[in-house]
Motif scaffolding. Structure first.
Motif, PDB file in Angstrom:
ATOM      1  N   GLN A 117       0.831  -1.206   0.000  1.00 37.17           N
ATOM      2  CA  GLN A 117       0.000   0.000   0.000  1.00 37.17           C
ATOM      3  C   GLN A 117       0.870   1.262   0.000  1.00 37.17           C
ATOM      4  N   HIS A 118       1.922   1.254   0.815  1.00 32.19           N
ATOM      5  CA  HIS A 118       2.816   2.418   0.865  1.00 32.19           C
ATOM      6  C   HIS A 118       3.510   2.639  -0.472  1.00 32.19           C
ATOM      7  N   LEU A 119       3.920   1.566  -1.118  1.00 38.77           N
ATOM      8  CA  LEU A 119       4.680   1.678  -2.368  1.00 38.77           C
ATOM      9  C   LEU A 119       3.896   2.347  -3.496  1.00 38.77           C
ATOM     10  N   ILE A 120       2.572   2.330  -3.405  1.00 35.67           N
ATOM     11  CA  ILE A 120       1.766   2.991  -4.441  1.00 35.67           C
ATOM     12  C   ILE A 120       1.129   4.288  -3.937  1.00 35.67           C
ATOM     13  N   GLU A 121       1.503   4.702  -2.751  1.00 32.65           N
ATOM     14  CA  GLU A 121       0.960   5.925  -2.153  1.00 32.65           C
ATOM     15  C   GLU A 121       1.354   7.144  -2.987  1.00 32.65           C
ATOM     16  N   THR A 122       0.385   8.004  -3.249  1.00 34.28           N
ATOM     17  CA  THR A 122       0.640   9.198  -4.071  1.00 34.28           C
ATOM     18  C   THR A 122       0.745  10.481  -3.250  1.00 34.28           C
ATOM     19  N   ARG A 123       0.487  10.385  -1.946  1.00 37.57           N
ATOM     20  CA  ARG A 123       0.574  11.566  -1.097  1.00 37.57           C
ATOM     21  C   ARG A 123       1.981  12.174  -1.199  1.00 37.57           C
ATOM     22  N   GLU A 124       2.065  13.469  -1.192  1.00 37.38           N
ATOM     23  CA  GLU A 124       3.326  14.174  -1.405  1.00 37.38           C
ATOM     24  C   GLU A 124       4.434  13.735  -0.443  1.00 37.38           C
ATOM     25  N   ASP A 125       4.088  13.547   0.834  1.00 36.94           N
ATOM     26  CA  ASP A 125       5.124  13.190   1.803  1.00 36.94           C
ATOM     27  C   ASP A 125       5.690  11.778   1.587  1.00 36.94           C
ATOM     28  N   TRP A 126       5.004  10.967   0.793  1.00 32.59           N
ATOM     29  CA  TRP A 126       5.514   9.624   0.495  1.00 32.59           C
ATOM     30  C   TRP A 126       6.393   9.606  -0.740  1.00 32.59           C
ATOM     31  N   GLN A 127       6.287  10.602  -1.597  1.00 30.39           N
ATOM     32  CA  GLN A 127       7.007  10.568  -2.861  1.00 30.39           C
ATOM     33  C   GLN A 127       8.523  10.486  -2.683  1.00 30.39           C
ATOM     34  N   GLU A 128       9.054  11.181  -1.700  1.00 27.98           N
ATOM     35  CA  GLU A 128      10.499  11.145  -1.448  1.00 27.98           C
ATOM     36  C   GLU A 128      10.958   9.724  -1.119  1.00 27.98           C
ATOM     37  N   LEU A 129      10.222   9.058  -0.254  1.00 26.76           N
ATOM     38  CA  LEU A 129      10.587   7.684   0.111  1.00 26.76           C
ATOM     39  C   LEU A 129      10.353   6.714  -1.038  1.00 26.76           C
ATOM     40  N   ASN A 130       9.269   6.897  -1.765  1.00 26.80           N
ATOM     41  CA  ASN A 130       8.903   5.956  -2.827  1.00 26.80           C
ATOM     42  C   ASN A 130       9.762   6.074  -4.076  1.00 26.80           C
ATOM     43  N   THR A 131      10.315   7.249  -4.333  1.00 26.09           N
ATOM     44  CA  THR A 131      11.098   7.419  -5.552  1.00 26.09           C
ATOM     45  C   THR A 131      12.595   7.259  -5.330  1.00 26.09           C
ATOM     46  N   SER A 132      13.025   7.246  -4.094  1.00 25.34           N
ATOM     47  CA  SER A 132      14.448   7.105  -3.802  1.00 25.34           C
ATOM     48  C   SER A 132      14.900   5.651  -4.006  1.00 25.34           C
ATOM     49  N   GLN A 133      16.057   5.496  -4.614  1.00 24.30           N
ATOM     50  CA  GLN A 133      16.634   4.164  -4.807  1.00 24.30           C
ATOM     51  C   GLN A 133      17.327   3.665  -3.543  1.00 24.30           C
ATOM     52  N   SER A 134      17.518   4.556  -2.574  1.00 29.26           N
ATOM     53  CA  SER A 134      18.241   4.167  -1.360  1.00 29.26           C
ATOM     54  C   SER A 134      17.339   3.989  -0.136  1.00 29.26           C
ATOM     55  N   SER A 135      16.029   4.118  -0.300  1.00 30.34           N
ATOM     56  CA  SER A 135      15.123   3.923   0.842  1.00 30.34           C
ATOM     57  C   SER A 135      15.245   2.502   1.377  1.00 30.34           C
ATOM     58  N   GLN A 136      15.233   2.398   2.686  1.00 23.79           N
ATOM     59  CA  GLN A 136      15.355   1.120   3.370  1.00 23.79           C
ATOM     60  C   GLN A 136      14.173   0.919   4.307  1.00 23.79           C
ATOM     61  N   MET A 137      14.059  -0.295   4.791  1.00 26.44           N
ATOM     62  CA  MET A 137      12.983  -0.622   5.717  1.00 26.44           C
ATOM     63  C   MET A 137      13.535  -1.525   6.810  1.00 26.44           C
TER      64      MET A 137
END
Length: 186
Positions: free
Chosen positions: A62-82
């Motif tokens: 669900q997070h990976l397809i989130e379009t809210r602005e505050d998620w875009q930074e995390l979703n588009t970064s190649q270095s985001s981790q979990m």
């Protein structure tokens, strides 16, 4: 009191990263409620989201397809981790309380961006529940395990305890100051 059995798994923030969860030890991550952290680091400063879920696979998708602005930074970064956190005491109340404690403690972490560094929108303080008396012990053990995986995001527990206390005092004094100002202006 017995030691809290806590498991932490670091994966890439992606569908592929989730698929890497599969060894026998991770039953605490797949069959119990979990707390998770999605984060990215830019110029030595972190953006982080703290969440809790009963199904980390479904929630992450669900997070990976989130379009809210505050998620875009995390979703588009190649270095985001979990980081995914589970323990033997995980139930909905425990994970909600842990999520809330992590958000509060993150206010004192200097490596988190001061502007929009914590992407959560709500707190989740819990009332009474089974194992409530062990929540501080569970939190401390979790923080120490997370410190091994990402020490700049989860500083040494002794240090963060002091920073948390100081940020709480500053927050409290600013609230008192606002009240005094409001009273003077009224």
């Amino acid at each position: 009191m017995s030691k809290v059995n806590t498991v932490v798994k670091k994966v890439a923030y992606s569908t592929e990263g989730l698929l890497s969860i599969g060894d026998i030890q991770t039953v605490l991550l797949t069959d119990y409620p979990t707390v998770y952290f999605i984060y990215d680091k830019e110029n030595l400063k972190y953006s982080v989201y703290v969440g809790e879920t009963n199904d980390v696979f479904r929630r992450t998708k669900q997070h990976l397809i989130e379009t809210r602005e505050d998620w875009q930074e995390l979703n588009t970064s190649q270095s985001s981790q979990m980081l995914i956190l589970g323990n033997e005491f995980s139930n909905k109340s425990v994970t909600l309380d842990l999520e809330n404690k992590f958000m509060n403690y993150f206010l004192g972490v200097p490596s988190i961006k001061s502007d929009k560094g914590i992407n959560n929108r709500r707190g989740n303080p819990q009332g009474k529940y089974y194992t409530k008396e062990r929540i501080d012990e569970i939190f401390k053990e979790a923080w120490k395990k997370l410190n091994h995986e990402e020490p700049n995001l989860f500083p040494d527990f002794k240090i963060i305890k002091i920073l948390h206390y100081l940020s709480h005092l500053l927050s409290k004094s600013s609230v008192n100051l606002k009240i005094k100002l409001k009273n003077k202006l009224s």
